[in-house]
Design an enzyme around this catalytic site. Structure first.
Site, PDB file in Angstrom:
ATOM      1  CB  SER A 321      44.301  -3.548  34.311  1.00  0.00           C
ATOM      2  OG  SER A 321      43.143  -4.309  34.029  1.00  0.00           O
ATOM      3  CE  LYS A 327      43.852   0.798  31.553  1.00  0.00           C
ATOM      4  NZ  LYS A 327      44.137   1.874  32.498  1.00  0.00           N
ATOM      5  CD  GLU A 334      44.572   6.432  39.402  1.00  0.00           C
ATOM      6  OE1 GLU A 334      44.720   5.460  40.172  1.00  0.00           O
ATOM      7  OE2 GLU A 334      44.447   6.321  38.172  1.00  0.00           O
TER       8      GLU A 334
END
Length: 468
Positions: A321, A327, A334
């Site tokens: 992030s 994070k 993905e």
């Protein structure tokens, strides 16, 4: 800067530093589609090199049959080898969106090999002397059998050299995790809700078997991929070729590639139908489906790290992030799932292309093979990345696994055979309503002793079927 070359429509200017000729130049000017600078929508080099293999093998056979001189054959073979080795990649600029038979790409290869062969023999490129792109390089061939043959050759090579090895590699990596996780008991989930226990190794074994079955599916289809239509020429009759050519060609191509190619049983089917290509595309779609489940399950099991399932930990490859410090996201999951979505879309295009072949020729061939090459390459690269950067580094989060297992109400399932479904259901619902453990709820209801409860409700025993 330019030289003049001629075709049946007249003369046209061609850049002097390029080996392609008039027909390639016309295609460049008539189909200004795609992004040539970035390579988007350019005909895959795997097809170009497969066509060059066809030219090489055909030159050998035509020389053997005394249809062309040894000198011309040698020059064609030398030039074709340069194409195959990637030395002339800059001379194949055509986009996929051209004639549906792939004629312009076939002529692109013919012209490049012809002009390079002329140069090898000391002639002047662009003159078609002493090596003519049609009369010599394309002798005994048609784009209608050459391009479909190149489709089969390039597909066979990609399957053998990329997709199957990648599938076996990621399967091997998952099997290592099956062994590593074989004694870790966790709660299962169906309908995204708690279910009965299994081991983490058993959960991973499903992934390995899915991949193994996809390898089996590919191997089952390979005999049809190895069927080559070369020798059918324009419509399947073999006009301008000779009767022994198809078998001779398949044998020589098998020797060149070390793959068990053979001539197709019915050239009319081979030219008019692309069912084998659809079969491979459909299997690719199936592989994509399996991989998407794998990627999604991994990201679910690793969700958190504190507020999700969090039963496995994936490698921390990069910050996740730009605003939330610390994070880390499941980026490999993905990436792989996006690849799978694209492959599924490619299969839709291939299905439409294969269904719309008309009469003696399918004129969606460039689009079909473009999407198949793209799918096979993307899946292979995606699996290699996923194995290296995710699967191989997965670790079990024993603390969360134990917590989730201990809190599950579905362990009560083991009581069914002893006290029956209805009484077991009352214990489960009471524990859920009161927020207590199954044992506490069982003790309050008194359906079974605490000692017997502990003996029966054993998560390890629940990971295996009862003995006969």
């Amino acid at each position: 800067m330019y030289r003049e070359e001629m075709d049946t429509l007249g003369t046209i200017k061609v850049p002097t530093h390029k080996y392609w000729g008039a027909q390639t130049q016309r295609s460049l000017e008539n189909f200004k589609i795609g992004d040539k600078e970035s390579g988007i929508d350019i005909m895959p080099l795997s097809i170009v090199r497969s066509i060059a293999k066809i030219k090489l093998v055909t030159a050998i056979i035509n020389s053997r049959k005394n249809k062309i001189s040894p000198e011309i054959a040698d020059a064609i073979i030398k030039s074709a080898k340069e194409v195959i080795d990637g030395k002339l990649d800059d001379h194949f600029p055509l986009v996929v969106w051209q004639t549906g038979s792939g004629t312009q790409t076939n002529m692109n290869v013919n012209e490049v090999i012809s002009n390079r062969a002329i140069e090898v023999l000391g002639g002047k490129i662009g003159t078609k002397q002493p090596v003519h792109p049609n009369d010599h390089v394309n002798m005994g061939q048609s784009s209608n059998d050459t391009f479909p043959t190149a489709m089969h050759i390039s597909t066979a090579i990609l399957l053998n050299e990329k997709l199957i090895p990648s599938l076996l590699n990621i399967k091997k990596s998952i099997l290592r995790k099956v062994k590593e996780f074989k004694n870790i008991i966790k709660i299962g989930r169906t309908h995204m809700q708690d279910a009965t226990p299994l081991t983490l190794g058993q959960e991973f074994s499903a992934f390995a078997e899915q991949l193994s079955l996809n390898v089996d599916r590919i191997n089952d289809a390979m005999p049809r991929v190895y069927q080559l239509p070369q020798g059918g020429t324009a419509v399947g009759t073999g006009i301008n070729s000779f009767k022994s050519f198809p078998a001779m060609f398949a044998k020589e191509m098998a020797n060149l590639t070390n793959l068990p190619f053979e001539t197709s049983k019915n050239k009319f089917e081979s030219l008019s139908s692309k069912d084998t290509m659809l079969e491979i595309s459909s299997i690719s779609c199936m592989v994509a489906s399996s991989l998407m489940k794998l990627a999604n399950d991994i990201r679910l099991l690793s969700s958190g790290p504190r507020c999700g399932i969090g039963e496995i930990m994936i490698p921390e490859n990069e910050p996740g992030s730009s605003i939330m410090p610390g994070k880390v996201n499941p980026t490999q999951c993905e990436s792989l799932s996006m690849i799978c979505a694209q492959v599924m879309g490619n299969n839709v295009a291939v299905t439409n292309g294969c269904a719309n072949g008309h009469l003696q020729l399918n004129v969606y061939s460039p689009m079909i093979i473009y999407n198949i090459c793209k799918s096979l390459t993307m899946l292979s690269n995606g699996m290699d990345s996923f194995e290296k950067n995710c699967i191989s580094g997965i670790k079990a989060n024993i603390k969360n696994i134990s917590k989730n297992l201990d809190n599950s109400l579905m362990l009560s399932t083991a009581l069914n055979k002893t006290i029956g479904y209805d009484k077991t259901s009352k214990i489960t619902k009471k524990a859920h309503t009161d927020g207590t453990s199954l044992l506490e709820a069982s003790n309050e209801l008194g359906f079974i002793s605490e000692e017997e409860f502990k003996k029966i409700v054993d998560p390890k025993k629940m990971t295996e079927a009862d003995n006969d």
